[in-house]
Scaffold this active site. Structure first.
Site, PDB file in Angstrom:
ATOM      1  N   LYS A 282       0.859  -1.181   0.000  1.00 44.30           N
ATOM      2  CA  LYS A 282       0.000   0.000   0.000  1.00 44.30           C
ATOM      3  C   LYS A 282       0.900   1.238   0.000  1.00 44.30           C
ATOM      4  CE  LYS A 282      -3.906   2.034   2.562  1.00 44.30           C
ATOM      5  NZ  LYS A 282      -4.816   1.896   3.736  1.00 44.30           N
TER       6      LYS A 282
ATOM      7  N   SER B 202      -9.794   2.046   2.860  1.00 44.11           N
ATOM      8  CA  SER B 202      -8.889   2.794   2.009  1.00 44.11           C
ATOM      9  C   SER B 202      -7.898   1.922   1.238  1.00 44.11           C
ATOM     10  CB  SER B 202      -8.105   3.773   2.873  1.00 44.11           C
ATOM     11  OG  SER B 202      -7.257   3.078   3.776  1.00 44.11           O
TER      12      SER B 202
ATOM     13  N   SER C   3     -10.097  -0.460   6.958  1.00 40.01           N
ATOM     14  CA  SER C   3      -9.476  -0.262   5.644  1.00 40.01           C
ATOM     15  C   SER C   3      -8.789  -1.483   5.047  1.00 40.01           C
ATOM     16  CB  SER C   3      -8.478   0.896   5.693  1.00 40.01           C
ATOM     17  OG  SER C   3      -9.171   2.122   5.709  1.00 40.01           O
TER      18      SER C   3
END
Lengths: 483, 484
Positions: free
Chosen positions: B76, B151, B175
């Site tokens: 990420k 997210s 997330s």
């Protein structure tokens, strides 16, 4: 109308840790800008603080030295505001649960009395970087070397009533932190600086007046001048029927005046909240007791010892015991000289004078305590007079060697040969007949004073090297024979 | 090759079926060809990946390969990667090349993993749909008109679209788990403090936790074996021994006590999701688990408390992005205030600005007690709810999300509707507990996630419960239709 000042102080002492409070970067002073700022100090994305346990030890030592409550659980909070030299956009500090709680120190006043000043709290926090305005036209340079240096902010109660009391308090705290070895106390480099909260009120009133805060003053003298000036300014305003605005002020040492920086209305809302990146610091009784056992001799105890052990006056003992390095210097010199009073006089006289004139710290004095002791021995054993000793000291300060080397090289050894002194005395008496006549015709009780003239002439003739006691004795003897 | 799990790829590398360079190049090629449909990567680190794969093959040739050596993954884009842009999905850090590695990245590098690239995400991890990314939304491989969740939407889309066998994610309010549920993959948020946060760009420090996003529970266990562990650089990291998370995967579940909180099965839940969760529970019953109805009475307070705590911390954490030292700086600032206002006004997107405003307000003088302090009290109540429940049951189960994936733009105008999608995930972050999402079927063709919640440090148990489900079902093996 009689006015009374009310003064409270916030002192920022940089803790003498090797590395920063939340990173491993060095805290040494004077490096090239931004060479001692690591990723954490620069607040790069993703970096996290790790608390330096040495800062905890130092803060706890201070708390023990002022007989304060030690926070068993202390917590770091974030104080949020934007400034270019504050890389994270918040300062990590302690608002709600400081490491050191209520304590006190005793200060000695000029009239010989002692006054107790309360310490509200002392907390750990990180220093900011520096903004450099001079070097860059139309821009500001940022040096983050200082960012993250550990600070102990020591907050007093509003217990002081004059600039002199305030300075005595600051000196006492300065003496404590330097004696504990937790701060180098270097005010010129900003290691020890003071914010002064000052208000005035009519004597006898209980309510405090509106106060101003004068920030970041970095010498004892400036603290005194800034407070004196601020008291006067406030009294003038009040006597003219005005009001004191609660505000932050700056002291301008060049103009010797304070001026407004920002008023309370413009003040920040710091949005304090507990820092979620750091755990609460929990300490136990054992930790505290271990540290208590390592506390060094503190100035108050040392002052008492100097009086009892060296028979110094209260004043001399106070001056010499305040600074750890000065007191070490004194004790070493006293031991070497085998005469504590003489050493005390010299440390407080010639040594202090030279330090002040050359803006040198005692640790950097070119004449070491041992060297001074050597010089004082030559006074005691009559090799040189006290007056010549000052001349020798000058040369030693200039790096011309130790006392014996200077005395030898400059031929300053005292003349104690009675024959030689007698010859000089005879010469002076013969060459100054009018003064001899005056002496002979004078009332006996006035003659003592008149000997000074002849003393001066003989000492001059010997270039100061004649033993003054012998000269005096011979003069008196020979002049009285003429009466 | 692209259907293989990490465990299967590790076997392939060990048996010499393919090399790490071949595997890596195959993935890089596939990303090149396919990612325009999903926008799951912000940066593809091709050169670095090949170099790492070559090093991994060399290590294997010397007989020094570990379980993870040569396996490609994606990170990420809020894990700092040395020499590579770390953008956090924001214009603010579009130009930020990190000079250091996050601890998580460093651990994967040490283990010999290959980094394919950095995945798309909601800006600074603030969002539940990936639509707040400066680089455009990532898309759900099951229906590219729909969101992958957020997210960690890029990581989820990449794994679901077979553009990476696994990826790292972070979970502040769901997330990892929510995008895993919406894209039909497996994700676990470990106990707070299990995974170092050093080098993981902070959103809300007391809630943020990194974790794996994979195809199977077994793969998640392999990832956790690398990722977890005490880190002296993170003061909130847990000084706890790290078990072999793969060791207990096959423990039988007979006698497992599963709690079903009534608050997780009320109104407002998509019917298809409710149905699939019930079916999954039946599956566990068939394996010998006991079901117990429980209550988490303060569940309704989780979202309001979260939206005080998280923005409050974020408002402070994001203060460092000021245009002074790195990141976006506005053109020709006239003075300091202008520099701050425009750098931050232009560098942050609307959702980030909204949360900074909310957080700043909540911490303001005079409001602190009413908001922040109260939120912390609620946090304690929620913790207590879970403590009470977990005293009676081994794990808690329910839907990961109330709804399956939605259309891009559908909830953009209504932030609160978007926030409500995290209702079942957020409480765990407030409590610091571990939670997991595993695929358990479909609602109208869209993946459904089953959430499994356990006690502190019970990751092995969660992985075991998830793994046994995946042995009994094949939901986790389903691939989106139309994948090349």
């Amino acid at each position: 109308m009689e006015w009374e000042a009310v003064i409270g102080l916030e002192i920022h002492a940089q803790l003498a840790t090797k590395s920063k409070i939340f990173s491993g970067a060095s805290t040494a002073f004077g490096a090239e800008p931004n060479t001692q700022a690591c990723a954490i100090d620069l607040a790069l994305p993703g970096t996290l603080p790790v608390f330096n346990a040495e800062a905890l030890r130092m803060a706890t030592m201070f708390g023990l030295a002022i007989d304060a409550e030690i926070g068993r659980t202390s917590v770091f909070d974030r104080k949020n505001y934007f400034y270019p030299d504050l890389p994270k956009g918040y300062q990590t500090s302690q608002l709600f649960h400081p490491i050191v709680g209520i304590g006190h120190v005793d200060i000695q006043l000029d009239d010989g009395t002692t006054k107790r000043v309360g310490v509200t709290r002392a907390h750990l926090e990180e220093d900011a970087g520096k903004s450099l305005h001079e070097e860059f036209p139309d821009m500001t340079g940022i040096d983050l070397n200082r960012a993250g240096t550990p600070l102990l902010e020591i907050v007093s109660e509003p217990d002081m009533r004059s600039a002199a009391e305030a300075v005595a308090y600051v000196r006492k705290i300065h003496a404590l932190v330097t004696n504990l070895g937790i701060c180098d106390g270097n005010m010129a480099e900003g290691s020890f600086r003071c914010d002064c909260n000052v208000s005035v009120r009519i004597k006898g009133e209980e309510k405090f007046g509106n106060r101003t805060e004068t920030k970041n003053i970095n010498s004892f003298r400036f603290i005194e001048k800034a407070i004196l000036g601020e008291i006067e300014r406030q009294i003038d305003i009040l006597e003219d029927g005005g009001r004191i605005t609660q505000e932050t002020r700056l002291y301008d040492a060049n103009k010797d005046e304070t001026r407004s920086m920002r008023s309370k209305e413009e003040a920040n809302d710091y949005r304090y909240f507990p820092c979620p990146d750091l755990l609460p610091i929990v300490i136990d009784e054992e930790y505290i007791e271990q540290l208590r056992a390592t506390l060094p001799e503190l100035p108050d105890a040392r002052r008492e010892r100097f009086v009892s052990e060296y028979s110094l006056s209260d004043y001399d003992a106070m001056v010499l015991s305040a600074d750890r390095y000065l007191s070490e210097y004194f004790e070493t010199a006293a031991t070497a000289a085998k005469d504590a009073k003489l050493a005390a006089n010299w440390v407080m006289g010639e040594v202090s004078k030279h330090l002040n004139q050359t803006d040198t710290a005692i640790t950097g004095a070119p004449v070491s305590a041992e060297m001074l002791g050597g010089l004082l021995q030559r006074i005691s054993d009559n090799t040189i007079s006290g007056k010549i000793a000052k001349q020798v000291f000058e040369a030693m300060w200039a790096g011309e060697g130790d006392a014996d080397q200077v005395i030898e090289a400059k031929g300053l050894k005292q003349v104690t040969d009675t024959g030689a002194i007698e010859a000089m005395v005879d010469e002076v008496i013969a060459a100054n007949q009018p003064q001899v006549d005056q002496y002979v015709n004078a009332e006996p009780e006035k003659r003592g004073k008149m000997i000074g003239f002849f003393m001066g002439k003989v000492m001059q003739a010997s270039q100061g090297k004649a033993n003054p006691g012998q000269v005096q004795g011979l003069l008196k003897q020979k002049l009285e024979q003429l009466v | 090759m692209f259907e293989k799990t990490l465990a299967e790829l590790a076997q392939g590398l060990n048996s010499g079926e393919f090399s790490s360079v071949e595997l890596t190049q195959a993935y890089l090629q596939r990303i090149k060809e396919q990612d325009s449909h999903y926008n799951s990567y912000i940066s593809v680190t091709e050169e670095q990946a090949v170099a790492q794969a070559e090093a991994a093959d060399a290590r294997r040739a010397k007989g020094e390969a570990g379980p993870f050596t040569g396996l490609p993954i994606a990170h990420k884009d809020l894990f700092c990667t040395e020499g590579v842009r770390t953008s956090c999905g924001s214009k603010m850090l579009d130009n930020f090349i990190s000079p250091y590695n996050a601890t998580v990245v460093e651990k994967f590098n040490q283990a010999g993993a290959v980094t394919l690239g950095k995945t798309n995400m909601d800006e600074f991890a603030m969002g539940s749909s990936n639509e707040s990314s400066f680089y455009g939304p990532s898309r759900n491989p099951w229906d590219t008109d729909r969101v992958p969740g957020g997210s960690s939407g890029g990581s989820a889309a990449a794994v679901a679209a077979r553009l990476a066998p696994a990826a790292t994610g972070t979970d502040t309010g769901g997330s990892i788990r929510q995008p895993a549920a919406l894209t039909g993959i497996t994700g676990i948020k470990p106990t707070y403090g299990r995974v170092s946060r050093f080098g993981m760009v902070a959103f809300a420090s007391s809630l943020d936790q990194g974790g794996p996003m994979t195809r199977t529970a077994e793969d998640a266990a392999m990832m956790l074996n690398v990722m977890t562990g005490f880190d002296p650089k993170d003061s909130t990291s847990l000084d706890q021994a790290v078990p072999d998370f793969t060791a207990d995967l096959n423990q039988p579940l007979k006698g497992l006590k599963i709690g079903l909180p009534k608050e997780y099965f009320g109104e407002g839940i998509d019917a298809g999701i409710a149905e699939q969760i019930q079916a999954a529970i039946k599956e566990y019953e068939a394996m010998g688990a006991e079901i117990k109805d429980i209550s988490l009475p303060n569940t309704h307070l989780a979202i309001p408390a979260y939206y005080i705590v998280a923005p409050a911390e974020a408002s402070s954490n994001l203060s460092r992005f000021d245009g002074v030292r790195y990141g976006y700086r506005c053109e020709n600032p006239v003075d300091l205030e202008d520099l701050y206002k425009r750098s931050r006004g232009e560098g942050f997107g609307p959702e980030v600005q909204r949360r900074i405003m909310v957080g700043t307000y909540a911490l303001s003088e005079g409001f602190y007690d009413a908001y922040y302090k109260k939120a912390l009290q609620i946090r304690r109540l929620i913790k207590q709810d879970f403590a009470n429940a977990l005293a009676e049951v081994d794990v808690i189960m329910g839907p990961t999300t109330p709804h399956p994936s939605w259309k891009l733009g559908e909830k953009s105008a209504d932030p609160v509707a978007m926030y409500m999608e995290d209702i079942f995930t957020i409480s765990l972050n407030l409590a610091g507990l571990p939670g997991m999402s595993v695929p358990c079927g479909f609602s109208n063709g869209l993946p459904v996630g089953l959430q499994i919640i356990g006690n502190y440090l019970a990751e092995s148990r969660l992985l075991n419960v998830a793994h046994m489900f995946q042995q009994a079902t094949d939901w986790h093996t389903k691939a989106p239709e139309g994948l090349a």
